[in-house]
Structures are given as structure tokens and as C-alpha cells.
Design an enzyme around this catalytic site. Structure first.
Site, PDB file in Angstrom:
ATOM      1  CG  HIS A  61     -39.038  20.448  72.094  1.00  0.00           C
ATOM      2  ND1 HIS A  61     -39.100  21.329  73.131  1.00  0.00           N
ATOM      3  CD2 HIS A  61     -39.915  20.910  71.162  1.00  0.00           C
ATOM      4  CE1 HIS A  61     -39.970  22.304  72.834  1.00  0.00           C
ATOM      5  NE2 HIS A  61     -40.479  22.060  71.654  1.00  0.00           N
ATOM      6  CD  GLU A  97     -49.378  22.157  77.930  1.00  0.00           C
ATOM      7  OE1 GLU A  97     -49.504  23.024  78.831  1.00  0.00           O
ATOM      8  OE2 GLU A  97     -48.875  22.399  76.827  1.00  0.00           O
TER       9      GLU A  97
END
Lengths: 332, 349
Positions: free
Chosen positions: B130, B61
Site C-alpha cells: 500500500h 483494475e
């Protein structure tokens, strides 16, 4: 051997050396009020790599970027003005010594977060690839940058896409005052890391501008032909302290013997000696060149120091771009 | 022509239009070209625009954010996606130190036009890593535009505006909005990145809401209206910059303020909105402002705990009642489990 190119090598080496010495000399006046990382001793890496690039190629750098900026052709007066915090600086006084930029010559930016511009250089090469351009991106970083995760993420993607990017590692043996031996195992080299990614890696004497230019030319040629990225390890040595204008032998983290041995391998003296031997230049020519550069540098300092500082309105200018580029340009 | 699209379809259509009209635009993210197409928001785009411009990427990322930024610096306009907000935290160095500051720290001599789409993955036990809703983090960084569309119409219009903006834009998309439908024109249009939207007019209490909490606020409005209380729902849409003018206009009318946010409470969007309104219109307030947001804890996985963790319409009703000096309303039983957005939903996400 190309005589005009070689004369340019010497001119660039001398320019960087003289600029950095002038900054060091004036820094105690306390008017350059930003952290300033001088590259005296490391000039050959900047010059050798940049002279292998075209003007349309791009370069990124880190905290010790003066040499890279100047070697790529960055405007001297705007660099000095930036260090003095003037609005005429290359970043309007908002960046300082650690944030140099000159897009007009392809010097796309330097920032002082170690390793941070490495993926950007890969991204620039990626942009060139997406558009089918044969331009090359190069990024300068030090030996500590390979310790960051983003270095490896960047190499992996550059290999995946076979991008036209040159990773230039200036191994000066220290991360601030911490030696390489305290940070990385001696059983593997910096080049081994790049080879672990399947990348071509070359090692050359970072204090020999001709050797640097030679490996850089090969890397640039390979990149431009679609042969993918190259990692260059160029050992070199910073003569002064990590940040600031002084020598730092008294700190004791590196020995006087080590410092002196590297100073004897001065990259500027080496280039002068070779070019004199090859009769590309003569002593009078070098003297005239030095004088010419010293005049330029004095003019740049005078212009920078007489320029205005940013006014208060500048504080909130450029937070957002305030610009839009319509996707349907023809209809607007 | 206008027809109904889901939030995900509207994002996909906006992306399609941007790719069609501007060759410098590309989309990149884990799973972008796969069959699921990022919950439908990139579905079918690879077939139309090819794998060079509709791209998968390594699971790196931070590096890939730097790659997107680097490409933007040489004239590309990347749309970078993350299936969860949480994954973008790996890229905070490139987002916060670099992209956000690039224009400013180089004195306006460079621009970083890039869109980062981050999805809030609430529900079905997504748990501590999440389901975070970190808009306040991003909004705290000068130079980053942070937007949270609620409707399909705004999703399309704000994504187009984000792609066209010459700086970095973080678009935070709540997963529970993805199936919600609204009228969406077929053509290109823009929704500005700095304007709130009055989602419901009312005179008693202003409820300023972010993203999915706007949906809950409108549900609360129905219940409250039955009891004779009319709230004004202001969908903030833009978190940075904050549309303070729209907030002041509403609060000047109602004299009461509740802020409903999808994040945690302390140092959150609610804190900033309450502070700004208090600084600029304290004398207009007839009651202390209130915040409705998650408690200051990580988001737990167990359905029994997440029911307590994520605020709903009832919590907004309670806050509105409190602003009006009324006792809390009685909870009405919900027809479906509370860890999913609608009764048709089956796990996993």
C-alpha cells in the site's frame, strides 16, 4: 433474403481467402518480415459478423485479424504495405501484421495480446452510451481469450451497464498448438461462461456465413435497442499453422482426419454452393468476381512492394502525440 | 483570483473545471463518488456533475483500464483513479502494452487521451502493498507521460494539462502532500507536463527531488542554510520526459548533485538523473553525485522499520554534506512521530 447483401458476402469471403493465399504463397520470399497469422478456413465468422454491422459501428480484433480488417472494409493496399513494413502501411510500418487499424471504416485496432482488446470494445460501447449514440462495438477473439481474467471483467461491466457490445468468440479449438481439452473442462461450454455473467449467449456454425450473419444481426439489433451485450460462440477451424504460411499436419498435434473433415466444410465453398442454388450468382459470375479480386490483390501487392520504407526519423515519431485538446475550446 | 487551497482541493477544482468545460471528460474509480471522495480530491463532484460522469467502478483494475482506453479511442477523455499505486499494477497490461503504445504502434492513426491518477500511500503502517512509489516503472515505458506534482498549484495545473493531453498520462500523487496548501488561482491554467520547477535558489549543491521529497528537501535547505550551505532545490515535476535542461542549468551552477526520490534506490529516478547529468555534464561535477531514496527492500509496516525505510530531510542533509566533503550533521529530534505527515494526523489513512 437480400440479394445485394448476399453478393457482398461472397465477395468478402473470396477477398479474404485470395489475400491470405497470396500472402502464404509469397511469404517464403522472406520479404514479409513479421509474424503473420493467416485465417484461411475462418473467413465466415469475420464476414458474417461485419455484414451485420453498420459502417459507423466499430470492431476490435486480435493477432489473427486480416479477415476482420478486410470484412469491416479496411484498405487492402495499406494492410499489405503494413505487412511489408512500408511507410504507406496502415500503421506506417510500426505495427506489422498484428497491428492493423483503419479508423475510417471503424476498424479501431488489433493487437496480439490475447483478450486485450475485449475491454476496449466494452469501453467504446461505454463511450457511445455516455454520449447517447446508438453505435455498436464488436470484438473478435479466440477460445483461449475466455481463459483470461480480463475477459470476465469485461463481460461483467458490459452487463452492469447493458452496453451495446458483441463478444465474438471464434472457437478454433487450439491456443497455438494446445487443444481446448487441455485448457478448459469439457463439462461446460464457452457459452456457459457468458451465461454465468447473465449474458445472452448464442452458438452458431462458424463456417456457415449465413448462420453467423443471422445470429450477429439479432445481437446487433438487440444491442442497438438497448437490450445489452451478446456473446457469440462460432466454432471454426484454422487450416494452416498457428503463425506462418504452411500446413502443419506433420506436427502431430491435430490429426489428418480432423483437418480434412474441417476442410470439407470450407466456408467459402459452402457460401458459393448456397448462392448458386439460390441463383443469387451463377458460375460465370463467380469466375468474374474471382478474377476481379485477384487483379485487385495483385495491384495491392505491387503498390505495397513499391512503396518506400519508413526513414530513420520515423523511429522517434509518434512516441507522444504532441497534441492537446483544450477543455475550454471556445476561449483558445 | 488566487487563494490558498490544499493539494486535494486543487485536484478537485481542476477536475470540476474539466468536467464543466468538456463533455467528453468523466472520472472513474473505486470510491470516486462516495462521501470520502478519494481523500477529498473528488469530493462533491457527483452532486454537481451526476453519477454518469463521476463514477464508481467494479474492482477490476485491468478491465476498467481497458474500458477507459476504449472510450478514449472513440473520443472520451477519462480520468481513472486508483487509491494506491499498488492497485494499478493489476492494470499493467492495459497501461504498458496498450495505452502507452497505442499512438505509436498504429503509426499515429489513433490517440488514447486518458489520465491515470495513482496515489502513493506512505505512512501509518501501510506496508509492502500500500505504499509503493513506482514512478520509475512507469517512466521506463516509452509513450507514457509520468508526472508528480508537489504543490497545490502544480496539482491543479498539471491535472488540467494531463486531461488536455492527447495521450496517456500517469499522475502519481503522494498522500503526504494532500493536506499541504499553496496559492491557487480560481481560473483554468496549465502547468506543462515536461518542465521542472526551481523550488529554491541556491549555489552550493543541486538537490533534484520528486514529489514529497521536495518538501523534505526544502526542510533540509533550512537546516543547511543555518550552517551556511545554500542548496538549489529542483522539483522535477515531470518524470517522463525528464527536464534535462533544467537539471543541467542548475548543476552547471552548483557543480554538485543530490537526487531525492520517493521510490527505492536501484534503477530508480535517481539512477536516471545521475546518469543523464553525468553523460551530458560530467566535467561540471565537482563531486560524485548522490542518491537519497528508500533502500532496496519492500516497504515494511512497523513504525520502527518505516522510520528507517523512508528518507527524510536528515538523509538529504547527509548527502549534501558528503558532496561538500563535510562530516555528517547531527540528527535533531523530531517533534512528532515519523510515520505520519503531521502532528494533527490520526489513523487510519
Amino acid at each position: 433474403m437480400n440479394t445485394p447483401d448476399d453478393a457482398r458476402l461472397l465477395r468478402d469471403l473470396l477477398l479474404i481467402r485470395i489475400v491470405e493465399e497470396e500472402i502464404a504463397k509469397r511469404y517464403p520470399e522472406q520479404e514479409m518480415r513479421c509474424p503473420t497469422h493467416l485465417c484461411i478456413g475462418q473467413e465466415a465468422t469475420a464476414v458474417g459478423v461485419c455484414r451485420a454491422l453498420q459502417e459507423t459501428d466499430v470492431v476490435f480484433s486480435g493477432h489473427r485479424s486480416h479477415g476482420h480488417y478486410l470484412a469491416k472494409g479496411g484498405d487492402l493496399t495499406r494492410m499489405i504495405a503494413e505487412i511489408y513494413g512500408r511507410v504507406s502501411g496502415c500503421s506506417r510500418g510500426k505495427g506489422g501484421s498484428m497491428h492493423l487499424i483503419d479508423p475510417s471504416v471503424g476498424f479501431l485496432g488489433a493487437v496480439p495480446i490475447v483478450s486485450s482488446t475485449i475491454p476496449m470494445a466494452v469501453g467504446a460501447a461505454f463511450g457511445f452510451a455516455l454520449r447517447g449514440e446508438s453505435r455498436v462495438a464488436a470484438v473478435f477473439f479466440g477460445d483461449a481469450a475466455v481463459e483470461e481474467g480480463v475477459f470476465h471483467e469485461s463481460l461483467a461491466f458490459a452487463m452492469l451497464e447493458r452496453l451495446a457490445v458483441i463478444f465474438v468468440c471464434e472457437n478454433n479449438l487450439y491456443s497455438v498448438q494446445t487443444p481446448l481439452s487441455a485448457r478448459q473442462p469439457s463439462s461446460r461450454s464457452l457459452c456457459d461462461l457468458a451465461r454465468g455473467h447473465g449474458m445472452t449467449a448464442e452458438h452458431a456454425d462458424g463456417n456457415d456465413v449465413f448462420a453467423v450473419r443471422s445470429v450477429a444481426r439479432a445481437a446487433v439489433e438487440r444491442a442497438r435497442q438497448g437490450g445489452g451485450p451478446t456473446f457469440l460462440e462460432l466454432p471454426t477451424y484454422r487450416w494452416l499453422e498457428h503463425v506462418g504460411p504452411d500446413e502443419d499436419g506433420a506436427l502431430g498435434y491435430r490429426s489428418a482426419e480432423e483437418i480434412n473433415a474441417w476442410k470439407e466444410r470450407c466456408p467459402v465453398a459452402h457460401a458459393q454452393k448456397v448462392l448458386l442454388e439460390r441463383e443469387v450468382v451463377d458460375a460465370a459470375g463467380i469466375g468474374a468476381l474471382r478474377q476481379n479480386i485477384e487483379d485487385q490483390v495483385q495491384q495491392a501487392f505491387a503498390a505495397a512492394k513499391s512503396a518506400p520504407v519508413p526513414d530513420a526519423a520515423e523511429l522517434l515519431t509518434h512516441v507522444f502525440t504532441g497534441g492537446r485538446t483544450p477543455i475550454d475550446r471556445e476561449s483558445l | 483570483m488566487t487563494r490558498e487551497l490544499s493539494f486535494a482541493q486543487a485536484l478537485c477544482e481542476a477536475t470540476d473545471l474539466c468536467l464543466s468545460r468538456d463533455p467528453s471528460v468523466y472520472v472513474m474509480g473505486l470510491g470516486v463518488p462516495d462521501v470520502k471522495g478519494l481523500f477529498g480530491s473528488t469530493a462533491g463532484l457527483v452532486k454537481k456533475h451526476g453519477p454518469r460522469r463521476v463514477r464508481d467502478m467494479p474492482t477490476a483494475e485491468n478491465g476498467m483500464t481497458g474500458v477507459a482506453l476504449g472510450s478514449a479511442l472513440v473520443g472520451m477523455r477519462p480520468i481513472l483513479t486508483h487509491q494506491r499505486v499498488d492497485f494499478a499494477l493489476l492494470a499493467m497490461e492495459q497501461i504498458v502494452n496498450q495505452a502507452a503504445k497505442w499512438h505509436y504502434m498504429f503509426g499515429g492513426n489513433a490517440r488514447a487521451p486518458m489520465v491515470m491518477r495513482l496515489i502513493v500511500g506512505r505512512g501509518w503502517g501501510q506496508g509492502p502493498q500500500h505504499a509503493q512509489s513506482l514512478q520509475a516503472w512507469f517512466a521506463h515505458v516509452p509513450g507514457l507521460r509520468v508526472a508528480m506534482p508537489t504543490t497545490a498549484y502544480d496539482a491543479k495545473g498539471m491535472l488540467i494539462s494531463a486531461v488536455e493531453d492527447d495521450g496517456p498520462v500517469v499522475l502519481i500523487e503522494h498522500r503526504w502532500l494532500y493536506n499541504l496548501r499553496s496559492e491557487v488561482p480560481e481560473e483554468i491554467y496549465r502547468v506543462p507536463l515536461d518542465r521542472a520547477r526551481v523550488a529554491r535558489v541556491g549555489g552550493d549543491v543541486t538537490v533534484a527531488a520528486t514529489s514529497y521529497m521536495t518538501v523534505e528537501a526544502l526542510r533540509a535547505a533550512q537546516q543547511l542554510s543555518r550552517r551556511g550551505i545554500e542548496i538549489e532545490v529542483v522539483d522535477l515535476r515531470s518524470i517522463n520526459p525528464l527536464d534535462i535542461d533544467a537539471l543541467l542549468a542548475s548543476v552547471t551552477k552548483t557543480g554538485r548533485l543530490v537526487v531525492a526520490d520517493t521510490g527505492t534506490t536501484s534503477f530508480g529516478v535517481g539512477a536516471e538523473v545521475v546518469a543523464r547529468v553525468s553523460e551530458e555534464a560530467f566535467s561540471e561535477l565537482n563531486a560524485p553525485p548522490r542518491r537519497v531514496a528508500s533502500p532496496d527492500a519492500p516497504s515494511p509496516s512497523a513504525p520502527s522499520l518505516s522510520i528507517e525505510y523512508f528518507p527524510r530531510a536528515l538523509e538529504i542533509e547527509c548527502a549534501v554534506h558528503a558532496c561538500l566533503g563535510l562530516p555528517p550533521p547531527l540528527a535533531e529530534p523530531c517533534a512528532h512521530p515519523l510515520d505520519i505527515p503531521d502532528p494533527d494526523f490520526v489513523g487510519p489513512f
